[in-house]
Design a protein around this motif. Structure first.
Motif: not given
Length: 350
Positions: A23-28, A71-82, A128-136
């Motif tokens: 979601g907003q500000g989150e990173v998968l 990254p989700g919207p508002g969480a730019e800068g987290y590149e896939p694979g990081l 879990s295999e996946l988790r949406a995490v607040p970028a902060g």
């Protein structure tokens, strides 16, 4: 996706849950490794951890690391694979802390923590295999630190916070009572802080062997009749056993410091506390951590080897066995890790 879900006391399941969307500000994040903690065991065995009581199913796990999927919207800068680990705490509300605890966000009255039933709805953890995490709450792993090591950053941060609570350890004698995973990490943290010597005490030789590998130079098996040392400058009580408080206070030097790291029971329990007064001991509590997870990552990048701490590794599907091993001291377990997904962050929907 698959997740390790506790449904009640003694009821642990591998559930298939919908893949989350950031979601907003989150990173998968595709989770790769998770460490089993005492609170995970408490929810599984008793349906509660301290005052937090399970009222509906919850994904366990707060010691986790993995790689960014997107990254989700508002969480730019987290590149896939990081590669990242997670600071599991997020304060709720914008109330300012009193001046006496300014900056000590671990003492905020309302904190949502990964894998915690303190709030309803509960806060799902990261097993879990996946988790949406607040970028902060994400902490990128430094070069040379893999996700398996990254899953150890959270408990190392707990140990570093405890050592910070004790003040300057340079040249001082230290005792760590209780050489479980946190106690053994306190040994390592005390060494990093310049302690002159570290004694580790425990009931099990297997735990003491881990403590020695992480820097203890004196071992005491109290179940075998070994006495605690006398007149220790700084003592860390990491067992959480009320019955240990009397001997631990007696081991603390007059005018010395005792840091309580192990969680004590929330209910009344007998303990011999007379030496606290007559020896003028400073007794300090230590709870979780603030931002020491950054120091933990720096220490890992600097070469701190925590591999002796990890005694068992299980796949996500074998989580019930993993928790059983972690809870049974006769297995010789220290830190038990779950392999939550393939390293390198590869993930395919199931």
């Amino acid at each position: 996706m698959k997740a390790v879900v506790v449904h009640g006391a003694g009821d642990l399941r591998i559930d298939h849950l919908p893949d989350p969307e950031p979601g907003q500000g989150e990173v998968l994040v595709a989770m790769e490794w998770g460490g089993i903690c005492g609170s995970d065991l408490a929810y599984w065995r008793h349906g509660r951890s301290g005052t937090a009581v399970l009222s509906h199913p919850m994904v366990l796990g707060h010691e986790v690391a993995g790689r960014v999927v997107r990254p989700g919207p508002g969480a730019e800068g987290y590149e896939p694979g990081l590669p990242v680990t997670v600071h599991p705490a997020r304060t709720v509300g914008d109330a300012a802390l009193p001046e006496r605890i300014a900056g000590r966000t671990n003492l905020h009255p309302h904190v949502r923590y990964f894998g915690s039933a303190a709030f309803d709805p509960h806060t799902d953890g990261g097993f879990s295999e996946l988790r949406a995490v607040p970028a902060g709450q994400l902490r990128p792993l430094p070069a040379g630190v893999g996700t398996r090591e990254g899953a150890l950053a959270e408990p190392l941060a707990v140990a570093l916070h405890a050592v910070r609570r004790a003040g300057d350890l340079r040249g001082r004698r230290v005792l760590v009572n209780g050489a479980g995973p946190i106690g053994s990490l306190v040994v390592a943290a005390a060494r990093l802080a310049g302690a002159a010597g570290v004694t580790a005490a425990d009931l099990a030789d297997s735990s003491l062997a881990v403590a020695r590998a992480l820097g203890a130079d004196d071992l005491r098996n109290t179940a075998a009749g070994d006495a605690l040392p006398d007149d220790v400058d700084v003592v860390f009580e990491a067992s959480g056993a009320p019955g240990a408080l009397g001997p631990v206070l007696r081991a603390t030097a007059r005018g010395g410091t005792l840091v309580q790291v192990g969680n004590l029971p929330g209910a009344a329990a007998p303990a011999a506390l007379g030496d606290l007064v007559s020896r003028e001991i400073t007794w300090i509590g230590s709870y979780r951590f603030v931002e020491e997870i950054t120091e933990a990552l720096d220490a890992l990048q600097g070469g701190l080897d925590l591999s002796p701490l990890v005694t068992h590794v299980f796949d996500l599907d074998d989580a019930a066995e993993a928790l059983a091993v972690a809870a049974d001291r006769s297995t010789g377990s220290s830190k038990v890790l779950l392999r939550l997904g393939p390293e390198q962050g590869a993930y395919s929907s199931k």
